[in-house]
Design a protein around this motif. Structure first.
Motif, PDB file in Angstrom:
ATOM      1  N   VAL A 141       0.963  -6.917   0.418  1.00  0.00           N
ATOM      2  CA  VAL A 141       0.468  -6.275  -0.806  1.00  0.00           C
ATOM      3  C   VAL A 141       0.225  -4.784  -0.582  1.00  0.00           C
ATOM      4  O   VAL A 141       0.412  -3.969  -1.496  1.00  0.00           O
ATOM      5  CB  VAL A 141      -0.811  -6.975  -1.330  1.00  0.00           C
ATOM      6  N   THR A 142      -0.168  -4.419   0.629  1.00  0.00           N
ATOM      7  CA  THR A 142      -0.392  -3.002   0.905  1.00  0.00           C
ATOM      8  C   THR A 142       0.906  -2.211   0.796  1.00  0.00           C
ATOM      9  O   THR A 142       0.955  -1.141   0.188  1.00  0.00           O
ATOM     10  CB  THR A 142      -1.004  -2.828   2.305  1.00  0.00           C
ATOM     11  N   GLU A 143       1.992  -2.738   1.374  1.00  0.00           N
ATOM     12  CA  GLU A 143       3.260  -2.019   1.351  1.00  0.00           C
ATOM     13  C   GLU A 143       3.860  -1.982  -0.053  1.00  0.00           C
ATOM     14  O   GLU A 143       4.378  -0.950  -0.495  1.00  0.00           O
ATOM     15  CB  GLU A 143       4.232  -2.649   2.352  1.00  0.00           C
ATOM     16  N   VAL A 144       3.800  -3.103  -0.762  1.00  0.00           N
ATOM     17  CA  VAL A 144       4.404  -3.153  -2.096  1.00  0.00           C
ATOM     18  C   VAL A 144       3.568  -2.347  -3.089  1.00  0.00           C
ATOM     19  O   VAL A 144       4.105  -1.728  -4.011  1.00  0.00           O
ATOM     20  CB  VAL A 144       4.584  -4.608  -2.549  1.00  0.00           C
ATOM     21  N   ALA A 145       2.247  -2.356  -2.937  1.00  0.00           N
ATOM     22  CA  ALA A 145       1.390  -1.592  -3.847  1.00  0.00           C
ATOM     23  C   ALA A 145       1.743  -0.118  -3.822  1.00  0.00           C
ATOM     24  O   ALA A 145       1.774   0.549  -4.863  1.00  0.00           O
ATOM     25  CB  ALA A 145      -0.082  -1.788  -3.472  1.00  0.00           C
ATOM     26  N   ASP A 146       2.020   0.407  -2.662  1.00  0.00           N
ATOM     27  CA  ASP A 146       2.375   1.815  -2.563  1.00  0.00           C
ATOM     28  C   ASP A 146       3.668   2.095  -3.332  1.00  0.00           C
ATOM     29  O   ASP A 146       3.798   3.125  -4.002  1.00  0.00           O
ATOM     30  CB  ASP A 146       2.539   2.203  -1.094  1.00  0.00           C
ATOM     31  N   ALA A 147       4.610   1.160  -3.251  1.00  0.00           N
ATOM     32  CA  ALA A 147       5.870   1.326  -3.980  1.00  0.00           C
ATOM     33  C   ALA A 147       5.643   1.254  -5.482  1.00  0.00           C
ATOM     34  O   ALA A 147       6.218   2.033  -6.257  1.00  0.00           O
ATOM     35  CB  ALA A 147       6.863   0.258  -3.535  1.00  0.00           C
ATOM     36  N   LEU A 148       4.807   0.331  -5.935  1.00  0.00           N
ATOM     37  CA  LEU A 148       4.532   0.208  -7.368  1.00  0.00           C
ATOM     38  C   LEU A 148       3.855   1.458  -7.919  1.00  0.00           C
ATOM     39  O   LEU A 148       4.211   1.955  -8.999  1.00  0.00           O
ATOM     40  CB  LEU A 148       3.657  -1.017  -7.623  1.00  0.00           C
ATOM     41  N   ASP A 149       2.884   1.977  -7.204  1.00  0.00           N
ATOM     42  CA  ASP A 149       2.201   3.180  -7.681  1.00  0.00           C
ATOM     43  C   ASP A 149       3.128   4.388  -7.668  1.00  0.00           C
ATOM     44  O   ASP A 149       3.045   5.261  -8.535  1.00  0.00           O
ATOM     45  CB  ASP A 149       0.962   3.456  -6.829  1.00  0.00           C
ATOM     46  N   TYR A 150       4.011   4.450  -6.683  1.00  0.00           N
ATOM     47  CA  TYR A 150       4.988   5.536  -6.645  1.00  0.00           C
ATOM     48  C   TYR A 150       5.864   5.499  -7.900  1.00  0.00           C
ATOM     49  O   TYR A 150       6.076   6.524  -8.556  1.00  0.00           O
ATOM     50  CB  TYR A 150       5.852   5.400  -5.396  1.00  0.00           C
ATOM     51  N   ALA A 151       6.369   4.327  -8.255  1.00  0.00           N
ATOM     52  CA  ALA A 151       7.207   4.206  -9.452  1.00  0.00           C
ATOM     53  C   ALA A 151       6.386   4.453 -10.711  1.00  0.00           C
ATOM     54  O   ALA A 151       6.829   5.148 -11.638  1.00  0.00           O
ATOM     55  CB  ALA A 151       7.855   2.827  -9.496  1.00  0.00           C
ATOM     56  N   GLY A 152       5.177   3.899 -10.762  1.00  0.00           N
ATOM     57  CA  GLY A 152       4.339   4.074 -11.943  1.00  0.00           C
ATOM     58  C   GLY A 152       3.979   5.520 -12.197  1.00  0.00           C
ATOM     59  O   GLY A 152       3.906   5.961 -13.351  1.00  0.00           O
ATOM     60  N   ALA A 153       3.756   6.281 -11.123  1.00  0.00           N
ATOM     61  CA  ALA A 153       3.436   7.698 -11.288  1.00  0.00           C
ATOM     62  C   ALA A 153       4.593   8.472 -11.891  1.00  0.00           C
ATOM     63  O   ALA A 153       4.402   9.567 -12.436  1.00  0.00           O
ATOM     64  CB  ALA A 153       3.045   8.300  -9.935  1.00  0.00           C
ATOM     65  N   ARG A 154       5.791   7.912 -11.799  1.00  0.00           N
ATOM     66  CA  ARG A 154       6.973   8.547 -12.381  1.00  0.00           C
ATOM     67  C   ARG A 154       7.366   7.908 -13.705  1.00  0.00           C
ATOM     68  O   ARG A 154       8.463   8.120 -14.213  1.00  0.00           O
ATOM     69  CB  ARG A 154       8.131   8.474 -11.376  1.00  0.00           C
ATOM     70  N   GLY A 155       6.427   7.125 -14.258  1.00  0.00           N
ATOM     71  CA  GLY A 155       6.627   6.556 -15.572  1.00  0.00           C
ATOM     72  C   GLY A 155       7.504   5.325 -15.621  1.00  0.00           C
ATOM     73  O   GLY A 155       7.925   4.899 -16.699  1.00  0.00           O
ATOM     74  N   PRO A 212      -7.792   0.581 -11.093  1.00  0.00           N
ATOM     75  CA  PRO A 212      -7.099   1.782 -11.564  1.00  0.00           C
ATOM     76  C   PRO A 212      -5.645   1.858 -11.085  1.00  0.00           C
ATOM     77  O   PRO A 212      -4.772   2.320 -11.812  1.00  0.00           O
ATOM     78  CB  PRO A 212      -7.938   2.930 -10.996  1.00  0.00           C
ATOM     79  N   THR A 213      -5.412   1.432  -9.860  1.00  0.00           N
ATOM     80  CA  THR A 213      -4.055   1.472  -9.299  1.00  0.00           C
ATOM     81  C   THR A 213      -3.799   0.198  -8.503  1.00  0.00           C
ATOM     82  O   THR A 213      -4.736  -0.532  -8.122  1.00  0.00           O
ATOM     83  CB  THR A 213      -3.861   2.676  -8.365  1.00  0.00           C
ATOM     84  N   SER A 214      -2.539  -0.050  -8.203  1.00  0.00           N
ATOM     85  CA  SER A 214      -2.201  -1.189  -7.351  1.00  0.00           C
ATOM     86  C   SER A 214      -2.688  -0.966  -5.925  1.00  0.00           C
ATOM     87  O   SER A 214      -3.014  -1.934  -5.222  1.00  0.00           O
ATOM     88  CB  SER A 214      -0.685  -1.426  -7.365  1.00  0.00           C
ATOM     89  N   ARG A 215      -2.744   0.291  -5.486  1.00  0.00           N
ATOM     90  CA  ARG A 215      -3.296   0.564  -4.150  1.00  0.00           C
ATOM     91  C   ARG A 215      -4.758   0.148  -4.078  1.00  0.00           C
ATOM     92  O   ARG A 215      -5.210  -0.392  -3.057  1.00  0.00           O
ATOM     93  CB  ARG A 215      -3.153   2.052  -3.814  1.00  0.00           C
ATOM     94  N   ASP A 216      -5.508   0.405  -5.149  1.00  0.00           N
ATOM     95  CA  ASP A 216      -6.914  -0.002  -5.168  1.00  0.00           C
ATOM     96  C   ASP A 216      -7.020  -1.526  -5.075  1.00  0.00           C
ATOM     97  O   ASP A 216      -7.890  -2.062  -4.369  1.00  0.00           O
ATOM     98  CB  ASP A 216      -7.589   0.499  -6.443  1.00  0.00           C
ATOM     99  N   PHE A 217      -6.145  -2.214  -5.798  1.00  0.00           N
ATOM    100  CA  PHE A 217      -6.131  -3.683  -5.718  1.00  0.00           C
ATOM    101  C   PHE A 217      -5.817  -4.139  -4.302  1.00  0.00           C
ATOM    102  O   PHE A 217      -6.493  -5.020  -3.749  1.00  0.00           O
ATOM    103  CB  PHE A 217      -5.116  -4.239  -6.717  1.00  0.00           C
TER     104      PHE A 217
END
Length: 762
Positions: A118-132, A262-267
Motif C-alpha cells: 500500500v505504501t508503494e501504490v499510494a505514492d503512485a496514486l497520489d502522483y497521478a491524482g496530483a496531475r488530475g 486527505p491523500t492515499s499516502r496518509d491512508f
C-alpha cells in the motif's frame, strides 16, 4: 475477431504469446515493430471499439496516462485502433498481479507485505491524482508484483481527468469493477482522487483477509452494500490484527469522500502504523518478492523458539547488538534487498540483439530477396553484411557469362525485402578486396573490404538514399574493428609494416577523415587497445617511451563520438585484462594504487567497487570485446570464485553468484556472451540476468557465437565439420536445445533480425 495467435501481426506488433484474457479483452506479449523490445499489448473487446464515445474517451485518456512517469506506474507506450479494436501498449513487467497471488494465498498476505504494497501504490496514486488523473479501477488485478519485489499500478486505460463531469461515465454507465468501486462512482457522480482511495481501501482489505468486504448474489446487492453497509471488521478472518486496522480501513472506505484521508499516502501511513501493532502470532503466508506468485515460509511469534520460552528482554539485547552490528557494517551494504531495490530502478539496457520469439523453429521465411542477376549469370552466394532496423546491405556475388566474379551491394528494406526506392546496386572493385561487414550511421554506411596478400584493406562509404559511393579509402593495413559512434564511423586500424601501433581513426559519414583519436604505442602492448561499440569508448594501454627514462605505463580512455580523452592514469606497471572492464554507461578501473573505481562516459568517478572486489575480466562476444549491462566485479577466496553485478552510481552489490564450473579458474571468470539483460559466465554457457543474477539458462550453450536472445532463449551459431552444411543455427533454453537449422550460409543477426543467405529468417 478471434484471439491472436503467436506470429500474427496486429497494429505492427508481432504477437509472441497470450498473457491473459478477461471481460475487457486480451493481453499479449508482443514484439515492437521498430524497437528491440517486447511490450504488453492490451487489445480491448470489439464492443468497445464500436462505441464512438468510448473510443474518443479511450484515446484521450490513454494519451493522458502516457504522460505519467513514476516508478510505481506501468508506463504506457502507445495506443490506437486496428481492425475495429482499440489497443494500448504498456511496458512488459516480469511478475504477477495480486489477484493471481491471492488465489495462492486464500487467507491473505502477511501484514508487513501489505504495508509495503500500500505504501508503494499510494505514492503512485497520489502522483497521478496530483496531475488530475483518476484511475477508477484500483483492484488487486491492476497491481503487479514485479520480480524485483516492487509493486506497480497498471491499467490506466479507463482513467479520466478528475474535474470533468459526466464525459466518461455517460448516462447510467459505470466503469471499473463494482466490487471495489466507490459509492460516488457507482452513482455516476463526479469523482476525485479520494474515489481511488476508497477502491484502494477495499483492495487493502482483500489483501489482508483474502476476501472482499462487500459481496452479494448480484451487482445490485453489491452496489447497495457499498452505499449503505458499514465496513466489516478484518478481525474475524485475521484475529492477529489489532482494532486500529479496522478504524483505518473504515476511514479510507467512508461513504462520503470528505470523511476519507486527505491523500492515499496518509491512508498508507495510517495503515502501516496500525499493522505494526499486530499481535505477533502465526500470520498468513507472505509473498516472496523474488518469486512472484509463490509463497514464502510462514512466520512465528518472535517471543518463542519452538515450544521453549525466550525472554523478551533477550530479544531486546539481540536487537541492540544487531543495530550496533549494522552501524559497523553499514546498513546499505548489509541490507539484503538493497541491491535488488537499486537494480529495479536501473534502466534496462540491451547489450546484444533482442530477437523475436525463439520458441518455435520458423516454418517459412519472413521474406526472400528477389533475384535479378544479368542473363546468363551464375550465382555464387548472397549474405547480409550489416544494417539497422530499417535497412540491410546484402552482398550478392555472381559470375557473368564471361569475366571475373562480380560483387555488388544491394540496399534493401529490412521489413519488406525490396530494394530501397531510388537506389541502384553498388558494384565493388574486386581489386580493393572482398566485402566483409557494413555499419550504418546517419543515413550512410561504411563497409570493410578485406584485401588479400600484402594489399591494404579498404573502407567504402555509401549514401543509403542514393546508393552512391561517397569515398573509398585504404587503411594502414588491416581493419580490426569497424563501428558507428554517434554521427561518425570509427575503425581500429593495424598497420602491416613495422612499427605496428594500432590506431583508432574516425570519419564523417561521407568519408572525410577527422583528427586521429590516438594510437596504442609500441608493438608489445598492441593487444590491449580495444574499442567498445555500445559504450562508445576506446581503451589504450601505452607502454613507457624508451627515449624518456622517467616515463611510465599509461591507461587512457577516449570517447569515440568526439575523440575526447576522458581518463588518463600513469601506472607503475601495465594494467592487465583483469584490471579494467567496460559497461554500457562507462568503465571500471583498478589502477593498482587507489580503490577500484567506476567511471561514466564523461570520465567522472561515480562510485568505488566494494572492498574485496576487483573488475572482472573483459567480456567478449565471439572474438570481439563487448560491454556488459552493468559493471561486473569478481573476488576469489579459498579457491572459490564469486562474480557480481555492481550498481554504477553507488557501488552496491546488486547480486552475486558463486562459480564452480569446470572451466572457471579461481583467478578469473570471463564473461562471454551477453544478451538483453544477460551474461554468460566463462565457457560453461550459464546465462544469468545482469540485473538480478538469476540463472536464466543454466545448461551448456556450447561453443559458438551468440546472435541474440528473446529474453528466455538464446540463439548461437557455429561452424560444423565434416560433410554436409557448414553452419548451424542453434536455439537454447534452460532445458537444453530447443531447435536448430543447418545451412551453407552463416546466420547473421542485424538489429534484432536474423538473416540466412538471401532470406530473412526472423
Amino acid at each position: 475477431m478471434p484471439a491472436l495467435t503467436p506470429g500474427a501481426v496486429f497494429a505492427g506488433y508481432t504477437i509472441e504469446r497470450l498473457l491473459g484474457a478477461g471481460g475487457m479483452g486480451e493481453v499479449y506479449v508482443a514484439r515492437h515493430p521498430r524497437l528491440p523490445r517486447s511490450d504488453a499489448l492490451k487489445v480491448l473487446a470489439a464492443q468497445f471499439g464500436a462505441d464512438d464515445n468510448y473510443r474518443r474517451r479511450f484515446e484521450r485518456e490513454a494519451d493522458l496516462a502516457a504522460s505519467l512517469s513514476h516508478p510505481g506506474i506501468v508506463a504506457v507506450h502507445d495506443r490506437g485502433a486496428t481492425e475495429g479494436r482499440l489497443w494500448i501498449a504498456l511496458a512488459l513487467i516480469d511478475g504477477t498481479d495480486l489477484s493471481a497471488a491471492l488465489r495462492a494465498a486464500p487467507g491473505g498476505f502477511a501484514a508487513g507485505e501489505v504495508a509495503r504494497a500500500v505504501t508503494e501504490v499510494a505514492d503512485a496514486l497520489d502522483y497521478a491524482g496530483a496531475r488530475g488523473l483518476i484511475h477508477r479501477d484500483v483492484k488487486p488485478a491492476n497491481i503487479l508484483l514485479a520480480r524485483t519485489g516492487h509493486y506497480l499500478l497498471t491499467d490506466f486505460g479507463i482513467a479520466r481527468m478528475g474535474p470533468e463531469n459526466s464525459d466518461l461515465t455517460g448516462t447510467g454507465m459505470t466503469l471499473g469493477t463494482i466490487a471495489y468501486a466507490a459509492p460516488e462512482q457507482l452513482r455516476g457522480l463526479p469523482v476525485d482522487p479520494r474515489a481511488d482511495q476508497y477502491s484502494f481501501g477495499v483492495t487493502a482489505y482483500h489483501l489482508l483477509t483474502g476476501a472482499q468486504p462487500f459481496t452479494g448474489t448480484n451487482p445490485v446487492a453489491v452496489i447497495m452494500a457499498h452505499a449503505q453497509q458499514p465496513v466489516p471488521s478484518v478481525r474475524p478472518r485475521r484475529p492477529d490484527l489489532p482494532p486500529a486496522v479496522d478504524a483505518v480501513l473504515a476511514r479510507a472506505m467512508a461513504k462520503s469522500p470528505e470523511h476519507r484521508f486527505p491523500t492515499s499516502r496518509d491512508f498508507a501511513a495510517a495503515l502501516t502504523a496500525a499493522l505494526r501493532e499486530s499481535a505477533p502470532r502465526l500470520a498468513p503466508t507472505a509473498l516472496n518478492p523474488a518469486q512472484p506468485g509463490r509463497l514464502a515460509a510462514t512466520t512465528v511469534n518472535p517471543g518463542t523458539t519452538g515450544n521453549r520460552s525466550f525472554p523478551r528482554a533477550a530479544w531486546l539485547v539481540l536487537a541492540v547488538v544487531a543495530l550496533l552490528a549494522l552501524g559497523a557494517l553499514g546498513l546499505r551494504a548489509w541490507w539484503p534487498d538493497a541491491g535488488a531495490e537499486e537494480a529495479a530502478r536501473l534502466p534496462r539496457v540491451p547489450v546484444t540483439p533482442i530477437l523475436p520469439s525463439l520458441a518455435q523453429r520458423p516454418g517459412t521465411p519472413v521474406w526472400t530477396l528477389p533475384g535479378d542477376l544479368p542473363p546468363g549469370a551464375t550465382p555464387s552466394g548472397v549474405s547480409a553484411l550489416g544494417g539497422d532496423a530499417d535497412v540491410v546491405l546484402f552482398l550478392r556475388e555472381y559470375y557473368p557469362e564471361s569475366g571475373a566474379r562480380v560483387s555488388r551491394l544491394e540496399i534493401v528494406d529490412a521489413n519488406t525485402g525490396q530494394r530501397r526506392p531510388g537506389t541502384a546496386p553498388v558494384l565493388l572493385d574486386g581489386e580493393q578486396g572482398r566485402p566483409l561487414r557494413c555499419v550504418v550511421a546517419a543515413g550512410s554506411a561504411a563497409c570493410e573490404l578485406a584485401a588479400s596478400g600484402s594489399s591494404l584493406d579498404t573502407v567504402v562509404f555509401i549514401d543509403l538514399t542514393t546508393g552512391r559511393v561517397a569515398a573509398a579509402l585504404p587503411s594502414a593495413g588491416r581493419i580490426e574493428r569497424l563501428l558507428a559512434a554517434g554521427d561518425r564511423f570509427v575503425l581500429l586500424d593495424r598497420p602491416t609494416r613495422e612499427p605496428k601501433p594500432r590506431t583508432v581513426r574516425s570519419f564523417t559519414t561521407d568519408g572525410r577523415e577527422l583528427p586521429p583519436i590516438g594510437r596504442s604505442g609500441t608493438p608489445q602492448d598492441r593487444d590491449t587497445l580495444d574499442v567498445f561499440d555500445r559504450a562508445g569508448l576506446a581503451v589504450f594501454n601505452s607502454a613507457p617511451d624508451p627515449a624518456q627514462p622517467l616515463s611510465t605505463w599509461e591507461l587512457r580512455v577516449i570517447r569515440l563520438s568526439d575523440g575526447r580523452e576522458i581518463y588518463r592514469r600513469a601506472t607503475a606497471e601495465r594494467r592487465a585484462d583483469r584490471d579494467w572492464n567496460v559497461f554500457v554507461a562507462g568503465f571500471v578501473v583498478d589502477d593498482g594504487e587507489s580503490p577500484a573505481a567506476i567511471h561514466d562516459t564523461d570520465g567522472n568517478r561515480t562510485a568505488d567497487l566494494p572492498d574485496g572486489w576487483r573488475p572482472s575480466e573483459r567480456p567478449t562476444l565471439g572474438t570481439d570485446p563487448v560491454e556488459t549491462s552493468v559493471p561486473t566485479a569478481i573476488r576469489t577466496s579459498k579457491g572459490k570464485t564469486t562474480y557480481a553485478g555492481i550498481g554504477p552510481d553507488t557501488g552496491t552489490v546488486l547480486w552475486k553468484q558463486d562459480s564452480y564450473g569446470v572451466d572457471d579458474s579461481p583467478g578469473t571468470v570471463p564473461l562471454r556472451g551477453v544478451g538483453t539483460l544477460l551474461l554468460t559466465s566463462s565457457d560453461n554457457g550459464r546465462v544469468v540476468d545482469a540485473y538480478t543474477g538469476d540463472y536464466v539458462i543454466p545448461g551448456v550453450v556450447g561453443q559458438g557465437s551468440v546472435l541474440g536472445t528473446d529474453g528466455t532463449r538464446i540463439a548461437v551459431t557455429r561452424s560444423t565439420s565434416g560433410s554436409g552444411p557448414r553452419h548451424r543455427l542453434e536455439v537454447w533454453s534452460g532445458d537444453g536445445e530447443v531447435w536448430h537449422i543447418e545451412s551453407e550460409q552463416p546466420p547473421v543477426a542485424i538489429a534484432g533480425k536474423i538473416y540466412l543467405g538471401d532470406i530473412r529468417l526472423l
